[in-house]
Design an enzyme around this catalytic site. Structure first.
Site, PDB file in Angstrom:
ATOM      1  CB  SER A  92      17.024 -70.734 -89.389  1.00  0.00           C
ATOM      2  OG  SER A  92      17.982 -71.368 -88.572  1.00  0.00           O
TER       3      SER A  92
ATOM      4  CE1 TYR B 267      12.919 -70.654 -85.249  1.00  0.00           C
ATOM      5  CE2 TYR B 267      14.771 -72.182 -85.262  1.00  0.00           C
ATOM      6  CZ  TYR B 267      14.243 -70.942 -85.551  1.00  0.00           C
ATOM      7  OH  TYR B 267      15.026 -69.997 -86.152  1.00  0.00           O
TER       8      TYR B 267
ATOM      9  CE  LYS C 148      12.287 -69.241 -88.702  1.00  0.00           C
ATOM     10  NZ  LYS C 148      11.629 -67.942 -88.976  1.00  0.00           N
TER      11      LYS C 148
HETATM   12  C1  UD1 Z   1      19.930 -72.187 -82.465  1.00  0.00           C
HETATM   13  C2  UD1 Z   1      19.102 -72.811 -83.543  1.00  0.00           C
HETATM   14  C3  UD1 Z   1      18.917 -71.868 -84.693  1.00  0.00           C
HETATM   15  C4  UD1 Z   1      18.353 -70.577 -84.197  1.00  0.00           C
HETATM   16  C5  UD1 Z   1      19.303 -70.009 -83.174  1.00  0.00           C
HETATM   17  C6  UD1 Z   1      18.812 -68.676 -82.634  1.00  0.00           C
HETATM   18  C7  UD1 Z   1      19.223 -75.214 -83.955  1.00  0.00           C
HETATM   19  C8  UD1 Z   1      20.062 -76.333 -84.466  1.00  0.00           C
HETATM   20  N1  UD1 Z   1      19.777 -74.019 -84.035  1.00  0.00           N
HETATM   21  O1  UD1 Z   1      21.267 -72.131 -82.960  1.00  0.00           O
HETATM   22  O2  UD1 Z   1      18.068 -72.409 -85.645  1.00  0.00           O
HETATM   23  O3  UD1 Z   1      18.215 -69.700 -85.283  1.00  0.00           O
HETATM   24  O4  UD1 Z   1      19.435 -70.925 -82.093  1.00  0.00           O
HETATM   25  O5  UD1 Z   1      17.690 -68.817 -81.833  1.00  0.00           O
HETATM   26  O6  UD1 Z   1      18.148 -75.400 -83.491  1.00  0.00           O
HETATM   27  N2  UD1 Z   1      26.135 -72.998 -76.085  1.00  0.00           N
HETATM   28  C9  UD1 Z   1      26.797 -73.278 -74.909  1.00  0.00           C
HETATM   29  N3  UD1 Z   1      26.294 -72.766 -73.757  1.00  0.00           N
HETATM   30  C10 UD1 Z   1      25.152 -72.008 -73.715  1.00  0.00           C
HETATM   31  C11 UD1 Z   1      24.476 -71.735 -74.926  1.00  0.00           C
HETATM   32  C12 UD1 Z   1      24.997 -72.252 -76.099  1.00  0.00           C
HETATM   33  O7  UD1 Z   1      27.830 -73.948 -74.894  1.00  0.00           O
HETATM   34  O8  UD1 Z   1      24.727 -71.600 -72.617  1.00  0.00           O
HETATM   35  C13 UD1 Z   1      26.688 -73.525 -77.349  1.00  0.00           C
HETATM   36  C14 UD1 Z   1      25.747 -74.468 -78.086  1.00  0.00           C
HETATM   37  O9  UD1 Z   1      25.952 -75.775 -77.666  1.00  0.00           O
HETATM   38  C15 UD1 Z   1      26.179 -74.225 -79.537  1.00  0.00           C
HETATM   39  C16 UD1 Z   1      26.652 -72.769 -79.563  1.00  0.00           C
HETATM   40  O10 UD1 Z   1      26.902 -72.430 -78.200  1.00  0.00           O
HETATM   41  O11 UD1 Z   1      27.271 -75.038 -79.837  1.00  0.00           O
HETATM   42  C17 UD1 Z   1      25.622 -71.833 -80.126  1.00  0.00           C
HETATM   43  O12 UD1 Z   1      24.393 -72.065 -79.491  1.00  0.00           O
HETATM   44  P1  UD1 Z   1      23.117 -71.117 -79.712  1.00  0.00           P
HETATM   45  O13 UD1 Z   1      23.508 -69.706 -79.529  1.00  0.00           O
HETATM   46  O14 UD1 Z   1      22.020 -71.650 -78.861  1.00  0.00           O
HETATM   47  O15 UD1 Z   1      22.761 -71.290 -81.239  1.00  0.00           O
HETATM   48  P2  UD1 Z   1      22.478 -72.608 -82.102  1.00  0.00           P
HETATM   49  O16 UD1 Z   1      22.078 -73.738 -81.237  1.00  0.00           O
HETATM   50  O17 UD1 Z   1      23.631 -72.791 -83.011  1.00  0.00           O
END
Ligand code: UD1
Length: 339
Positions: free
Chosen positions: A125, A150, A154
Site C-alpha cells: 500500500s 495496519y 505492510k
Molecule cells: C486508507 C489507507 C490505505 C488503505 C485504504 C483502503 C491510510 C493513510 N490509508 O486510504 O492504506 O489501503 O484506506 O483501505 O491509512 N473521506 C471522506 N469521507 C469519508 C471517507 C473518506 O472525506 O466518509 C476522505 C478521506 O479523508 C481521504 C479520502 O476521502 O481524504 C480517501 O479516504 P479513504 O477512502 O478512507 O482512503 P485513504 O484514507 O486514502
C-alpha cells in the site's frame, strides 16, 4: 495451463484479479477465510468468466491446514492478498493485525521455500510512504513511520519478503496500491464493505443509494486548492491487470532483482470534493454531503509517480475516474436491487 494461487481471492481486489487471471488464461485456485468476504463472490466470478475457481476456505494462520493445502496443490505463482485492512480497527486491536497479517505471510513463505515456489506477488500500500516529502511519490521515497498498525504490517511484510528473497530462491514483487475504486463493468463483482464503509467511494455510493444520510467530507482546511485531501484513485480493474503483468514478469524471469516494488496508481491526484462532483456528474444524482473536521491520521496529498510501472512492467492505468465511479454506482444499485 499455468496455475496461480490467490489468497484472499474473494475480497475486493482479489476477486477482480481472479477475473483478470482467468481472462489471461490461468487456472486460478482461491483460498480465503471468509472473514471479510462472501462465498457468493465465486458465483459473480463465474458469471463473468464462465469458470468457477477452485476454492478452499482456509485460515492461513493455521499452519497445519496450510501445510496440508500445499501438500495437495501445486502452483506456478502466488498472489497474496489475504490480510485485515481496516485502519481504525488496527488501532483498536493491533495484535489481531500483527497476528493475522504477519503470521499468515511467514507461514506462506515457509511453504514457498519448502515446495521451491519462487514467484510471489504481495499486496502492499502507498500507506508505507506516510506523509510524503515530495509529490508525485516515487518508489525510492523513504518509508516513513507507519501511521497505524495496519500500515506497519505492510512495512514489516515488505521487509520479511525482502529478507526471504535475499536468503533463498524466492522472487517477489510488492505492489503499492494507491486508492482502488470501482467495480467490474458487469456489476457481477465489486466492493462489499462490512458495516459502515470507512473508504470514500463506498460511502458515496451508499449515500446515493439512501443507506447513509449524508457523506462527511473530512477536512476543508488542508493546503490544497479546495481544502480537501488529495488521493490517487485507480480503477480496481486496472489494478487487477497489473497483478497479471507483475506475475508474468517473475514467471518470464524479466525481474531485475529478486525483490522489486512498484507503485500502482494513475499518477493523477483528485480531491475529495472533485470525486464528489465527478460522481454527481456521472450519475446525475445530487449527493448529500457536509464539510466536517479532519479525520485523524489522514495525510494531505498522495499520488503516485507511475514511471517505473510504466517503463518496467509496460503497464499503465487505462480507465478514467468517471468510468470507475459509474461502475461503483452500477454495483451499488445491483446489490441494493435499485434500478
Ligand atoms: C486508507 C489507507 C490505505 C488503505 C485504504 C483502503 C491510510 C493513510 N490509508 O486510504 O492504506 O489501503 O484506506 O483501505 O491509512 N473521506 C471522506 N469521507 C469519508 C471517507 C473518506 O472525506 O466518509 C476522505 C478521506 O479523508 C481521504 C479520502 O476521502 O481524504 C480517501 O479516504 P479513504 O477512502 O478512507 O482512503 P485513504 O484514507 O486514502
Amino acid at each position: 495451463m499455468k496455475k496461480v494461487l490467490v489468497t484472499g481471492g474473494l475480497g475486493y481486489i482479489g476477486s477482480h484479479t481472479v477475473v483478470s487471471l482467468q481472462h489471461a488464461g490461468y487456472e486460478v485456485l482461491v483460498v480465503d477465510d471468509l472473514s471479510n468476504a462472501e462465498l457468493s463472490v465465486l458465483d459473480g466470478i463465474e458469471a463473468i468468466t464462465g469458470v468457477k475457481p477452485d476454492f478452499q476456505k482456509l485460515d492461513l494462520r493455521v499452519k497445519a491446514d496450510l501445510e496440508d493445502y500445499f501438500k495437495w496443490n501445486s502452483f506456478d505463482g502466488i498472489i497474496h492478498f489475504a490480510a485485515s485492512k481496516a485502519v481504525a480497527e488496527s488501532v483498536e486491536n493491533p495484535l489481531l493485525y500483527y497476528e493475522n497479517n504477519l503470521h499468515s505471510l511467514v507461514y506462506l513463505l515457509q511453504q514457498c521455500n519448502k515446495h521451491s515456489l519462487s514467484n510471489f506477488i504481495f499486496s502492499s500500500s502507498c500507506t508505507v510512504y506516510g506523509e510524503p516529502d515530495e509529490l508525485p511519490i516515487t518508489e525510492d521515497a523513504p518509508v516513513k513511520n507507519a501511521l497505524s498498525p495496519y500500515g506497519n504490517t505492510k512495512q514489516i511484510s515488505e521487509e520479511i519478503i525482502f529478507d526471504t528473497c535475499a536468503a533463498g530462491d524466492l522472487r517477489s514483487i510488492s505492489l503499492r496500491y494507491f486508492n482502488p475504486i470501482g467495480a467490474h463493468d458487469s456489476a457481477e463483482i465489486g466492493e462489499l464493505p462490512k458495516g459502515t464503509p470507512q473508504n470514500l467511494v463506498p460511502f458515496i455510493t451508499q449515500t446515493a443509494a439512501g443507506i447513509r444520510k449524508e457523506l462527511s467530507v473530512f477536512g476543508n482546511d488542508y493546503p490544497t486548492p479546495d481544502g480537501s485531501c488529495i488521493r490517487d484513485y485507480i480503477h480496481v480493474m486496472d489494478l487487477a491487470e497489473a497483478h497479471v503483468v507483475a506475475l508474468e514478469r517473475l514467471m518470464n524471469n524479466q525481474n531485475e532483482e529478486s525483490y522489486e516494488v512498484f507503485n500502482l496508481g494513475t499518477g493523477k491526484g483528485s480531491s475529495v470534493l472533485e470525486v464528489v462532483k465527478a460522481f454527481e456528474n456521472v450519475t446525475g444524482k445530487e449527493l448529500n454531503y457536509k464539510l466536517v473536521d479532519r479525520r485523524p491520521g489522514d495525510v494531505t496529498a498522495v499520488y503516485a509517480d507511475i514511471r517505473k510501472a510504466n517503463e518496467k512492467l509496460g503497464w499503465t492505468a487505462k480507465r478514467s475516474m468517471d468510468e470507475a465511479l459509474a461502475s461503483a454506482w452500477q454495483w451499488e444499485k445491483k446489490i441494493r436491487g435499485l434500478s
